[in-house]
Design an enzyme around this catalytic site. Structure first.
Site, PDB file in Angstrom:
ATOM      1  CE  LYS A  68      32.047  42.023  37.293  1.00  0.00           C
ATOM      2  NZ  LYS A  68      33.313  41.676  37.965  1.00  0.00           N
ATOM      3  CG  ASP A 105      37.085  40.748  37.255  1.00  0.00           C
ATOM      4  OD1 ASP A 105      37.382  41.953  37.184  1.00  0.00           O
ATOM      5  OD2 ASP A 105      35.911  40.344  37.343  1.00  0.00           O
TER       6      ASP A 105
END
Length: 281
Positions: A68, A105
């Site tokens: 990420k 997220d």
């Protein structure tokens, strides 16, 4: 000949990912031409893969651990959440071929609570977050966006909690794990972002006696669907929300970017994923 748009879940490993199940369901539901695949990217190949993403043949991808941060560094443009977190989970190419990144997220976390516990943020107050990893970073960002303060981070490694609190600044506080019971009494919300309680992991052992009965308790874990934390909270009368919806809601913005339709997170999708997990509602 028009090429079918193709997206993927990228990371190392990705064999366990249920993202293809989610996106495949939406492609079928909306009658769209497109594909969503698993694409493992070895750590030694990650920097080059994301730096030259335009050569992949993909219109975009999801990014999972451990890439990420690497993917974020390769982007030409990041959304507000990705900039705040220094990490992305969603990539796409814009009309000029520039690599754009988002972190959904936090959006997934909020979407899950909005759907499963309507009105949960009507009176934001102190929030307790367990854990200080990447998921905690997304949750802290999301809670700040909805006005919760202070957001108190508890982690077994206090230094890591302090680093996360320092990253966000005012309104976010770090505490050692053994001080948790002293702060539960003021909490409007309790969130577990650790792996404790997940299938195959040690249990999360905390005492909820001091937690107000009107506090909401949520766990980002969805295997098992009802963790010991949620079971304990429900038994004492607290509202609870499991973590499955976070997985589903975080996927929706990427699907819209890649395939042009904003998908619905509905009960049908939840049943499909639960069946794949071998769980029930």
């Amino acid at each position: 000949m028009i090429r079918r748009p193709r997206a993927a879940i990228t990371g190392w490993p990705v064999a366990h990912s249920r993202s293809p199940l989610v996106h495949g369901h939406w492609l079928k539901k909306y009658g769209l031409a497109g594909d969503y695949i698993r694409l493992p990217v070895a750590p030694e190949d990650a920097e080059r893969f994301y730096r030259h993403f335009g050569e992949s043949g993909l219109v975009g991808c999801n990014v999972t651990v451990p890439h990420k941060e690497t993917a974020a560094a390769a982007c030409d443009e990041l959304d507000e959440a990705a900039r705040a977190m220094g990490a992305v989970n969603t990539l796409w190419l814009d009309g000029d071929g520039r690599l754009c990144g988002a972190n959904t997220d936090g959006i997934g976390f909020l979407g899950n609570l909005d759907q499963r516990a309507p009105g949960w943020d009507a009176r934001p107050g102190p929030a307790v977050v367990l854990g200080a990893g990447g998921a905690a970073r997304a949750v802290v960002w999301a809670l700040r966006a909805r006005g919760f303060a202070p957001v108190k981070i508890f982690n077994r490694t206090t230094e890591k909690a302090s680093q996360l609190a320092d990253h966000f600044g005012f309104g976010v506080e770090a505490y050692p794990w053994d001080k948790l019971c002293e702060h539960l009494g003021q909490a409007a919300l309790l969130v577990n972002t650790t792996a404790a309680g997940m299938t195959g992991k040690p249990p999360l052992q905390i005492d909820l006696d001091g937690l107000p009965k009107d506090a909401l308790v949520t766990d980002i874990i969805y295997t098992p669907l009802e963790t010991d934390l949620l079971r304990q909270a429900a038994a004492r009368g607290n509202r609870t929300v499991d973590g499955l919806g976070m997985l589903l809601h975080q996927a929706a913005p990427g699907f819209e970017r890649w395939f042009g339709v904003r998908p619905e997170v509905d009960d049908e999708l939840r049943r499909i994923v639960l069946a794949d997990l071998g769980a029930t509602t």
